[in-house]
Each structure stands twice: as C-alpha cells, then as structure tokens.
Design an enzyme around this catalytic site. Sequence first.
Site, PDB file in Angstrom:
ATOM      1  N   ARG A  79       0.841  -1.194   0.000  1.00 38.60           N
ATOM      2  CA  ARG A  79       0.000   0.000   0.000  1.00 38.60           C
ATOM      3  C   ARG A  79       0.876   1.243   0.000  1.00 38.60           C
ATOM      4  NH1 ARG A  79      -1.732   0.678   4.452  1.00 38.60           N
ATOM      5  NH2 ARG A  79      -1.216  -1.213   5.571  1.00 38.60           N
ATOM      6  N   TYR A 207      -1.343  -3.349  -6.903  1.00 36.94           N
ATOM      7  CA  TYR A 207      -1.166  -4.050  -5.627  1.00 36.94           C
ATOM      8  C   TYR A 207      -2.512  -4.128  -4.881  1.00 36.94           C
ATOM      9  CZ  TYR A 207      -0.374  -5.079  -0.809  1.00 36.94           C
ATOM     10  OH  TYR A 207      -0.490  -5.659   0.434  1.00 36.94           O
ATOM     11  N   LYS A 216      -9.750  -2.284   1.465  1.00 36.09           N
ATOM     12  CA  LYS A 216      -9.404  -1.108   2.277  1.00 36.09           C
ATOM     13  C   LYS A 216     -10.206   0.129   1.852  1.00 36.09           C
ATOM     14  CE  LYS A 216      -6.289  -3.531   4.334  1.00 36.09           C
ATOM     15  NZ  LYS A 216      -6.557  -4.018   5.685  1.00 36.09           N
ATOM     16  N   HIS A 236     -10.663  -2.199  11.371  1.00 36.63           N
ATOM     17  CA  HIS A 236      -9.587  -3.062  10.886  1.00 36.63           C
ATOM     18  C   HIS A 236      -9.375  -4.163  11.932  1.00 36.63           C
ATOM     19  CE1 HIS A 236      -5.130  -3.204   9.326  1.00 36.63           C
ATOM     20  NE2 HIS A 236      -5.903  -4.043   8.669  1.00 36.63           N
ATOM     21  N   SER A 258      -1.433  -3.925  10.241  1.00 38.00           N
ATOM     22  CA  SER A 258      -1.114  -4.920   9.218  1.00 38.00           C
ATOM     23  C   SER A 258       0.138  -5.698   9.617  1.00 38.00           C
ATOM     24  CB  SER A 258      -0.847  -4.217   7.888  1.00 38.00           C
ATOM     25  OG  SER A 258      -1.849  -3.250   7.659  1.00 38.00           O
ATOM     26  N   CYS A 260       0.574  -7.893  11.971  1.00 40.34           N
ATOM     27  CA  CYS A 260       0.829  -8.075  13.410  1.00 40.34           C
ATOM     28  C   CYS A 260       0.046  -9.254  13.966  1.00 40.34           C
ATOM     29  CB  CYS A 260       0.496  -6.802  14.179  1.00 40.34           C
ATOM     30  SG  CYS A 260       1.666  -5.476  13.867  1.00 40.34           S
ATOM     31  N   ASP A 285      -9.621  -9.619   8.877  1.00 40.82           N
ATOM     32  CA  ASP A 285      -9.075  -8.281   8.601  1.00 40.82           C
ATOM     33  C   ASP A 285     -10.058  -7.143   8.859  1.00 40.82           C
ATOM     34  OD1 ASP A 285      -6.813  -6.760   7.684  1.00 40.82           O
ATOM     35  OD2 ASP A 285      -7.874  -6.396   5.805  1.00 40.82           O
ATOM     36  N   SER A 376       4.665 -10.410   0.323  1.00 41.81           N
ATOM     37  CA  SER A 376       4.022 -11.287  -0.675  1.00 41.81           C
ATOM     38  C   SER A 376       2.755 -11.878  -0.054  1.00 41.81           C
ATOM     39  CB  SER A 376       4.983 -12.377  -1.128  1.00 41.81           C
ATOM     40  OG  SER A 376       5.511 -13.062  -0.023  1.00 41.81           O
ATOM     41  N   ARG A 377       1.795 -12.239  -0.895  1.00 47.65           N
ATOM     42  CA  ARG A 377       0.448 -12.526  -0.400  1.00 47.65           C
ATOM     43  C   ARG A 377      -0.152 -13.788  -0.984  1.00 47.65           C
ATOM     44  NH1 ARG A 377      -1.965  -8.576   3.210  1.00 47.65           N
ATOM     45  NH2 ARG A 377      -0.373  -6.999   3.413  1.00 47.65           N
ATOM     46  N   ARG A 408       2.783  -4.035  17.931  1.00 44.95           N
ATOM     47  CA  ARG A 408       4.085  -4.700  17.985  1.00 44.95           C
ATOM     48  C   ARG A 408       5.014  -3.757  18.719  1.00 44.95           C
ATOM     49  NH1 ARG A 408       6.645  -8.398  14.238  1.00 44.95           N
ATOM     50  NH2 ARG A 408       4.690  -8.679  13.127  1.00 44.95           N
TER      51      ARG A 408
HETATM   52  C1  OXD Z   1      -3.205  -4.640   5.136  1.00 48.63           C
HETATM   53  C2  OXD Z   1      -3.884  -5.808   4.532  1.00 48.63           C
HETATM   54  O1  OXD Z   1      -2.283  -4.083   4.536  1.00 48.63           O
HETATM   55  O2  OXD Z   1      -4.805  -6.349   5.171  1.00 48.63           O
HETATM   56  O3  OXD Z   1      -3.619  -4.248   6.237  1.00 48.63           O
HETATM   57  O4  OXD Z   1      -3.551  -6.194   3.405  1.00 48.63           O
HETATM   58 MN    MN Z   2      -5.341  -5.311   6.959  1.00 51.03          MN
END
Ligand code: OXD
Ligand code: MN
Length: 594
Positions: A79, A207, A216, A236, A258, A260, A285, A376-377, A408
Amino acid sequence: MIASITGFKAPTKNKMVLDWIRAMAALCETDGVYWCDGSEREKTILTRQAIENGEVEELNQEKSPGCLYARSKENDVARVEGLTYICTKDKKDAGPTNNWMDPQEAYKKLSEIFHGSMKGRTMYVVPYIMGIPGSSFNKIGIELTDSLYVVLNMRIMTRMGKIALDELANSTNFTKGLHGKADLDDHRRFICHFPEDNTIWSVGSNYGGNVLQGKKCLALRIASWLGNKEGWLAEHMMIAGIENPKGEIRYVAAAFPSQCGKTNLAMLVPPDSMKGYKVWTVGDDIAWMRIGEDGRLWAVNPEAGFFGVAPGTNMKSNPNAIATIRKNTIFTNVLKKKDGTVWWEGMDGEPPAEGINWKGKPWTPASADKGAHPNSRFTAPARQCPSISPEWENPKGVPISAIIFGGRRATLAPLVYQAFNWQHGVYLGATMASETTAAATGKVGVVRRDPMAMLPFCGYNMGDYFRHWLEMGKKMKNSPKIFHVNWFRKDSDGKIVWPGFGENLRVLEWILNRAEEKIGAVRTSIGFMPDPRDINLEGTGLSIAEFETKLLGIDQKEWLDEVEAQNEFFKKLGSSLPDEIKKEQQTLLERLLT
Ligand code: OXD
Ligand code: MN
C-alpha cells in the site's frame, strides 16, 4: 475468445450504472466493456485469458489445483499511504492524519492519467457485495478495471457478479469505483476516495491493498465515513469465536496493524494444554459492527476471502491458513519452485535448492535477494478454511464480548491488560502504537501511532472517529469489554518472551473470563492486569516470576515518556481531539505519579 466477451451488453437497466459506465469507458477510451457475472464458466475463460496475456501463471495443477501465480512490478508491492487521499470539499473532514486533495482537483488530475489509458484494453465491470448477500449490513460496489488480476482477486475477496447487480436492482446506492493500471508509474499513482460522492478512483498500481477496492477503500475508508453518519463502526479487526470445553462460544474482535498477527489469531489452533478449546474463524481483517436490539455489539466480516501475508506462514504459526491455501489460491510475489509450486521465507522444511524469485530472477538459498517479497500474499476463499465458523455468513453477525487492541512493541506494553471502562478503552485504542511493517511502503520497524490500527484506513477526521467511538459506547446497554495485548515484548537480550501463535489462546481465555466477570484482576496504574495464577502457563516454560517481570512489568519512566509521546500525536489532532481522551490521559498521568 477475447472478442466474444467484449462489447457493451449490459445485464442491468439501472440508468445510473449505465450512464456512469459509459462516461468512464469514454474517459479511458477502452476497447470494450465486459460485465462479470461471477460464474464458474467465466472464471475459466478469464483465467485462460490472464494466463495468455501474462498477468498470471498457472501453478502445478496436480499439487496446487486451481492455483495461480502473479508477480508485480518491483515498484508496486505494498500500500502507498503517501499517495492515498481522502478528497472532501472541506479539508477538516478528512482530518490531519489523512492526505487531502480538493475533489475537483483530484478528479482533474486523475482524469488526465485515466484519459486514453485503456486504449487496446478491455474494461471489466466488477459488481460486488461487501457483506452477506441479502443482509441489511451490506454495501454494494462496482469496480471498473483493466486488470484481470484484480478481477480474479475480487472474485475471491467479495461476492461478485450477477448476485451483486441483482441485489442493487435499480438503486442508486452503490460505490462507484474506477481502477486503471495506466503505465504502473509510481509518479502517476493515486488512490483517491471521494466519500461525499461514494466514489473511489485508483490508478497506476496493481497491488491488492491499493486496487481490490472492496477491501481497504470501500470496507474501511468509505465504510468508516458511512458508519460515522449512520451510527455503526467499520474497523480493521479480525473476528473469531472461542469455544470452551463446555461448548460455549464467545466472540472477540481484535484490531492489530497490518502484519501483526490478525490472520494467525483468527485461525488459531489451541495448544496441547488447552484440550477441549476450539477457535472459529469469522474474519481476519475487517469487522463491520452495529448495535443490536439486545444492546450488544454485533459484528460481520464483509469479505469473502483472505488476502494474507505469505512469509512466516507455516504449520506452527498457522496450520489452518496452510490448509486453506492448498487450492484455488492466487499467490503474489512469492518464490516459484521448479516443480511449479511456491515457497516463501519462514515456510516449513528446507528452502528449495533453486527457484525463480519474486523479481523473476533465478534464486538459490545463497542469493542475496529474498525468494519472496516480505509483503508477498495469498488470496484464498474463506470457505476453504478448516476453522471457518458456521456463523461467518450469518447476516446478523456475531455478538462481541471483547474488543482487543494490540501492537508490535519491543518494550513498554505488557502482554495483556484491560481497560477500566469503555471510555478508558477508547483511550487505549486511540493511543495505540506499533512498529511499522512491510505492508506499506516506507521504513520498517519504526514505532508510530496507529489508533485502533486505523491510521491508514480511517476515511474521515480521526478526532471525529474517536468521538464516534465514545458515542457508540453510550448507546450500548451491554458493551464489549476492551483489552490491550502485545505478543511482541522482548527481554533484555532482545528475544521475544511470549511464545505467541496458538499459545495466545491462554491470554484469550483470561480475556473472556474477565469479560464475563468470572475472575478478579489486579488494579494497576494502566488498567486491570492478570493475577499470573489466572493465566494457564503449563508447558510455556515460563515461571510465574518470569511471567510477572518480563511480560507484565510496568516501567514508570517508560510510561511517562509514552504519555509525552502521545502528546505529539494529540497536538496533530488539535481541537478535534475529544476532551474525554485528554481526560483519560490526565488521569493515567496522575495514577503513574502516585
Ligand atoms: C493490510 C492488509 O495491509 O490487510 O492491512 O492487506
Ligand atoms: Mn489489513
């Protein structure tokens, strides 16, 4: 095949939808418009097309059935918070924590980039539902995109196609989304939200977090704006049900920034010492939460899939995620092995002897570059998750007993503590801070304020957002109890003390016992803390003394510095900061000093 799926054959008579799509197609000068119906047949056709044009590659279909592989441009892997804007007529409505652009200026600037950007390309129309079909909780969006990668991901992440157009019917109440890859130039990349027009325009990126607009952009930024107006919360947060050995299920919602551990917590597998427990995944999420007729807070996961971080996902950290992604999953920016399966740092077993890394370069364990990008996802259907809750598609949602904030932090924040009441809990959320991760571009590991893990996602003035939270608390007869956790506290040798992952259930057990007022707690200057004997430590290797000093200790000097650091953030919010939050900070200071 491509020709047969282009052309402007509209499956709706909704005039507003048709006029808008005509205008956007003219702006982008697209070659053709294709309406997605969400069918399996369409999935086969579009997947073949995406393979032919190089947007995705097929993985080994025997070992990873239905799985695809995608690699993004090296400059487009996360992001881009610096290029994400809230475009409201009055700058104050976006607030000091968001980038702001005047809507007229933003439309003009982005129109110049969109203009002619889809020549020779097809514009795909992706109607989608965020929420459970048929539920009054829903929001409908339509995303227009020139990216088949986006279409294939949106198929997983949302309920998409005919189902959404049918639900919209002739209503004008939908989010108008335009996405274009343009030339993927990061100097011509913008993610703009126009909450007053219910519109999202994102350009120059491919992305997920920037372009899967249901996630988001709609489900957090636009939805939080709407939630403030309509009296509900878009957060979130992961959502999970914790079943105890008596078969009672209680639900928690947790906001962590994100990367965490929201996904790992949502899919937690209980440790051996907690036989009879079971965790049910509702969402990993995003939570949309409304006050029910019973005065409790009810939460729905508006998404249909997981867009999870791959590195570090393994049989110890998250066996349910590993089972979820065995089929029908899109992997982005991981390493592709010779046998056509994938790998990432922190996966089980030995690294492969060779492969092609996320940059498309030959890779061996001796390479200086990583095999997989740290952000990476995997994109996988939620229904494939072995721990998916039978309630995850309940249109009413699930009742929340506890809200958990967390970050964190190597020092300062103890493993767990509880707010004295709702207002104090809002203060804990409002002052949350965490070390930055690779989910967004920028430096990793720097502590920053991330209130309620919403800093990058709150679609309006953060001060008004805190006020909205305070008001929600007043309206609830039976509000959830609020907690703060930190799984990442380190000892003086720099080692993370708490074992984490499945062991976090020990902390959840305490949280739920507290939420139901089954046990007492120690009143401290920062909140209620566990009597260490109330937390099951069996098998953790931690003695009660170690647990107390290393995980629950409150360092007065550090906390005084923390209060000072919070002031910097409060200054930024200026007069929009509610007095109640300042008051909570003042009483904390007094407690610390007595
Ligand atoms: C983030 C996601 O970046 O959930 O928070 O992808
Ligand atoms: Mn997220």
